[in-house]
Design a protein around this motif. Sequence first.
Motif, PDB file in Angstrom:
ATOM      1  N   UNK A   1       0.861  -1.182   0.000  1.00 41.45           N
ATOM      2  CA  UNK A   1       0.000   0.000   0.000  1.00 41.45           C
ATOM      3  C   UNK A   1       0.897   1.232   0.000  1.00 41.45           C
ATOM      4  N   UNK A   2       0.760   2.066  -1.013  1.00 39.67           N
ATOM      5  CA  UNK A   2       1.513   3.316  -1.090  1.00 39.67           C
ATOM      6  C   UNK A   2       0.538   4.444  -0.816  1.00 39.67           C
ATOM      7  N   UNK A   3       0.746   5.132   0.295  1.00 35.67           N
ATOM      8  CA  UNK A   3      -0.124   6.248   0.664  1.00 35.67           C
ATOM      9  C   UNK A   3       0.486   7.512   0.088  1.00 35.67           C
ATOM     10  N   UNK A   4      -0.225   8.109  -0.841  1.00 37.73           N
ATOM     11  CA  UNK A   4       0.210   9.326  -1.498  1.00 37.73           C
ATOM     12  C   UNK A   4      -0.697  10.455  -1.004  1.00 37.73           C
ATOM     13  N   UNK A   5      -0.339  11.002   0.151  1.00 40.34           N
ATOM     14  CA  UNK A   5      -1.181  12.002   0.794  1.00 40.34           C
ATOM     15  C   UNK A   5      -0.672  13.407   0.519  1.00 40.34           C
ATOM     16  N   UNK A   6      -1.603  14.319   0.334  1.00 38.59           N
ATOM     17  CA  UNK A   6      -1.274  15.736   0.182  1.00 38.59           C
ATOM     18  C   UNK A   6      -0.616  16.213   1.470  1.00 38.59           C
ATOM     19  N   UNK A   7       0.337  17.140   1.350  1.00 35.76           N
ATOM     20  CA  UNK A   7       1.034  17.648   2.526  1.00 35.76           C
ATOM     21  C   UNK A   7       0.069  18.340   3.488  1.00 35.76           C
ATOM     22  N   UNK A   8      -1.040  18.855   2.973  1.00 37.80           N
ATOM     23  CA  UNK A   8      -2.019  19.547   3.818  1.00 37.80           C
ATOM     24  C   UNK A   8      -3.193  18.643   4.200  1.00 37.80           C
ATOM     25  N   UNK A   9      -3.089  17.351   3.911  1.00 38.45           N
ATOM     26  CA  UNK A   9      -4.182  16.422   4.229  1.00 38.45           C
ATOM     27  C   UNK A   9      -4.284  16.246   5.742  1.00 38.45           C
ATOM     28  N   UNK A  10      -5.515  16.082   6.248  1.00 36.89           N
ATOM     29  CA  UNK A  10      -5.674  15.861   7.690  1.00 36.89           C
ATOM     30  C   UNK A  10      -4.989  14.557   8.112  1.00 36.89           C
TER      31      UNK A  10
END
Length: 141
Positions: free
Chosen positions: A101-110
């Motif tokens: 699983x690769x989590x590609x989260x926005x830097x501003x994501x909660x």
Amino acid sequence: MNFRPRQKEEPEINLIPFIDVLLVILIFLMLSTTYSKFTALQLTLPVADAQQLRDHPREVIVSVAADGRYAVNKSTLEGKRVEQVAQALTEAATAGRDSVVIISADAAAPHQSVVTVMEAARRVGLSQITFATQSSATAGK
């Protein structure tokens, strides 16, 4: 005297060396080209100086937008609950429990959105989790 018309030889172009050169150029371009992954959501990745991962067929890419929306392998999810994310992970994990699983989260994501993805992966039995980042060299662009 010989007045018979002479047959002229037509010049022949040999295409085999031309094809060989084109194939060598094609192989060179294929090996030297880099491919980018594009997600369904517009993301600003966190910055870290780490070695980039290569494409693997057992990857499940989960994108988390700044507003908390999710996309699993480029297909956007309607809800934000753990059960919905877990169901999408189950469908996307073609390699079963060996999927990464690769989590590609926005830097501003909660933070809770990222924890929700991790909890969904745990419920499904996917224990190999990593985070996508961008290098500090490309962060300023």
